[in-house]
Enzyme design. Sequence first.
Site, PDB file in Angstrom:
ATOM      1  N   ASP A   3      -5.117   9.731  -7.335  1.00  0.00           N
ATOM      2  CA  ASP A   3      -5.731  10.373  -6.176  1.00  0.00           C
ATOM      3  C   ASP A   3      -4.804  11.399  -5.533  1.00  0.00           C
ATOM      4  O   ASP A   3      -3.639  11.511  -5.911  1.00  0.00           O
ATOM      5  CB  ASP A   3      -6.166   9.312  -5.154  1.00  0.00           C
ATOM      6  CG  ASP A   3      -5.089   8.247  -4.892  1.00  0.00           C
ATOM      7  OD1 ASP A   3      -3.931   8.460  -5.298  1.00  0.00           O
ATOM      8  OD2 ASP A   3      -5.404   7.220  -4.280  1.00  0.00           O
ATOM      9  N   ASP A  59      -7.685  -2.899   3.013  1.00  0.00           N
ATOM     10  CA  ASP A  59      -9.147  -3.078   3.057  1.00  0.00           C
ATOM     11  C   ASP A  59      -9.741  -3.250   1.652  1.00  0.00           C
ATOM     12  O   ASP A  59     -10.945  -3.206   1.475  1.00  0.00           O
ATOM     13  CB  ASP A  59      -9.818  -1.906   3.778  1.00  0.00           C
ATOM     14  CG  ASP A  59      -9.618  -0.560   3.058  1.00  0.00           C
ATOM     15  OD1 ASP A  59      -8.944  -0.519   2.004  1.00  0.00           O
ATOM     16  OD2 ASP A  59     -10.145   0.450   3.551  1.00  0.00           O
ATOM     17  N   HIS A 100      -9.166  -1.229  -0.979  1.00  0.00           N
ATOM     18  CA  HIS A 100      -9.402  -0.023  -1.783  1.00  0.00           C
ATOM     19  C   HIS A 100      -8.423   0.059  -2.953  1.00  0.00           C
ATOM     20  O   HIS A 100      -7.310  -0.453  -2.893  1.00  0.00           O
ATOM     21  CB  HIS A 100      -9.388   1.257  -0.935  1.00  0.00           C
ATOM     22  CG  HIS A 100      -8.074   1.697  -0.405  1.00  0.00           C
ATOM     23  ND1 HIS A 100      -7.819   1.863   0.933  1.00  0.00           N
ATOM     24  CD2 HIS A 100      -6.921   2.058  -1.027  1.00  0.00           C
ATOM     25  CE1 HIS A 100      -6.597   2.296   1.101  1.00  0.00           C
ATOM     26  NE2 HIS A 100      -6.018   2.415  -0.072  1.00  0.00           N
ATOM     27  N   GLU A 144     -12.807   3.624  -0.936  1.00  0.00           N
ATOM     28  CA  GLU A 144     -12.942   2.797   0.257  1.00  0.00           C
ATOM     29  C   GLU A 144     -14.139   1.854   0.109  1.00  0.00           C
ATOM     30  O   GLU A 144     -14.979   2.052  -0.778  1.00  0.00           O
ATOM     31  CB  GLU A 144     -13.124   3.710   1.484  1.00  0.00           C
ATOM     32  CG  GLU A 144     -11.957   4.672   1.734  1.00  0.00           C
ATOM     33  CD  GLU A 144     -10.709   3.988   2.308  1.00  0.00           C
ATOM     34  OE1 GLU A 144     -10.509   2.785   2.054  1.00  0.00           O
ATOM     35  OE2 GLU A 144      -9.925   4.670   2.992  1.00  0.00           O
TER      36      GLU A 144
HETATM   37  C1  GLP Z   1      -2.791   4.430  -0.697  1.00  0.00           C
HETATM   38  C2  GLP Z   1      -3.083   4.801  -2.141  1.00  0.00           C
HETATM   39  C3  GLP Z   1      -3.463   3.587  -2.963  1.00  0.00           C
HETATM   40  C4  GLP Z   1      -2.455   2.471  -2.705  1.00  0.00           C
HETATM   41  C5  GLP Z   1      -2.496   2.080  -1.257  1.00  0.00           C
HETATM   42  C6  GLP Z   1      -1.561   0.919  -0.918  1.00  0.00           C
HETATM   43  O1  GLP Z   1      -3.932   4.370   0.078  1.00  0.00           O
HETATM   44  N1  GLP Z   1      -4.105   5.768  -2.279  1.00  0.00           N
HETATM   45  O2  GLP Z   1      -3.478   3.943  -4.350  1.00  0.00           O
HETATM   46  O3  GLP Z   1      -2.753   1.372  -3.517  1.00  0.00           O
HETATM   47  O4  GLP Z   1      -2.097   3.213  -0.513  1.00  0.00           O
HETATM   48  O5  GLP Z   1      -0.291   1.400  -0.577  1.00  0.00           O
HETATM   49  P1  GLP Z   1       1.021   0.535  -0.587  1.00  0.00           P
HETATM   50  O6  GLP Z   1       1.290   0.230  -2.015  1.00  0.00           O
HETATM   51  O7  GLP Z   1       2.060   1.411   0.012  1.00  0.00           O
HETATM   52  O8  GLP Z   1       0.726  -0.677   0.204  1.00  0.00           O
END
Ligand code: GLP
Length: 259
Positions: A66, A135, A137, A142
Site C-alpha cells: 500500500d 481494527d 485491517h 479497512e
Molecule cells: C499500517 C499499514 C499496515 C500495517 C499496520 C500495522 O496501517 N498499512 O500494513 O499492518 O499499519 O502497523 P504496525 O505494524 O506498525 O503495528
Amino acid sequence: MAEVVIVENAQAAGDLVADAILRLIGTKPDAVLGLATGSTPLPVYRALAERRGDTDLSRVSGFALDEYVGLPISHPESYRSVITREVVEPVGLTPERIHVPVGAEETIRHAGADYEAAINAAGGVDIQILGIGTDGHIGFNEPGSSFASLTRIKTLTRQTRADNARFFDSLDQVPTHSITQGLGTILRARHLVLLAFGAGKAKAIAEALEGPVSANMPASAIQLHPHVTVVIDEAAATELAHADYYRDSYENKPAWQTI
Ligand code: GLP
C-alpha cells in the site's frame, strides 16, 4: 487452517520468517516477495539483512501492499521511502524490481489497475508478509472491505490515522486516503505470513483467526487461504482460545515440514 507459531519475541519471529524467505529464494532465485510496512515486519527485514550471507538476491522482486495518496514519494513517511529505507537498502534488493503503488493524484484513476497488471506480469506474489492494524485491517483494507477487492483507493479510518500519527508531526498531517492491494489481491499470493506482536494486537489476532469470516474483520480473510502462517509473540496470543493446540502442533511438527 493457518499454522500459528507462538514465538518468544519479535526477533525470533524475524529469524523464522527470514529463513523461510531465504529458503524460497534458494529454490526460486526470481521469487516475488510481498512487502508490508509498519513496525511489525521490521525484524524480518533486519534478519534478512543479517542472514542472507552470499545469497544472490539480484533477481528477487517485491511488491508493497500500500501507499498513502497525496503524500509526495520524497516524504520520509511515504511507503516508497519506508520500503527503500527499511527493506531495499539494508537487505540489498534491486531497486528497479521493487514496486510500490503510486499514490500521486494525477495518475490515481488507473494506479490500481496498473499495479494489478504489474503483479500479474511478475507471475504473482510467492510470499506475502502482513502486519495487522488494531481494527483488523491488512494493507489498508479497512473494516467492510470486500474479500474480492483489488488494488484501489481506501479512505482511512479515524483509528488508523490516529495509530499512524506517531510517524507524523501531528494527526492532521496523516493522509486521509491510501491506495492498497485489495483482499482479493492478497488472497492470490501463494503463501501468507501474518505477524503480530504485543497485547494491542491480541484482540484483532483472536478475531482474525478464530472469529467469523467477516468483512468487518478484514484479516479474517486469511481463513479462506490454503497456506497461511501466523507468527506472533505471547502477548499477541493471549486471547486465542486454542493457543495450546497451536503450540502442540508446532512442537510436534515433523522435521521435514517447514513453515
Ligand atoms: C499500517 C499499514 C499496515 C500495517 C499496520 C500495522 O496501517 N498499512 O500494513 O499492518 O499499519 O502497523 P504496525 O505494524 O506498525 O503495528
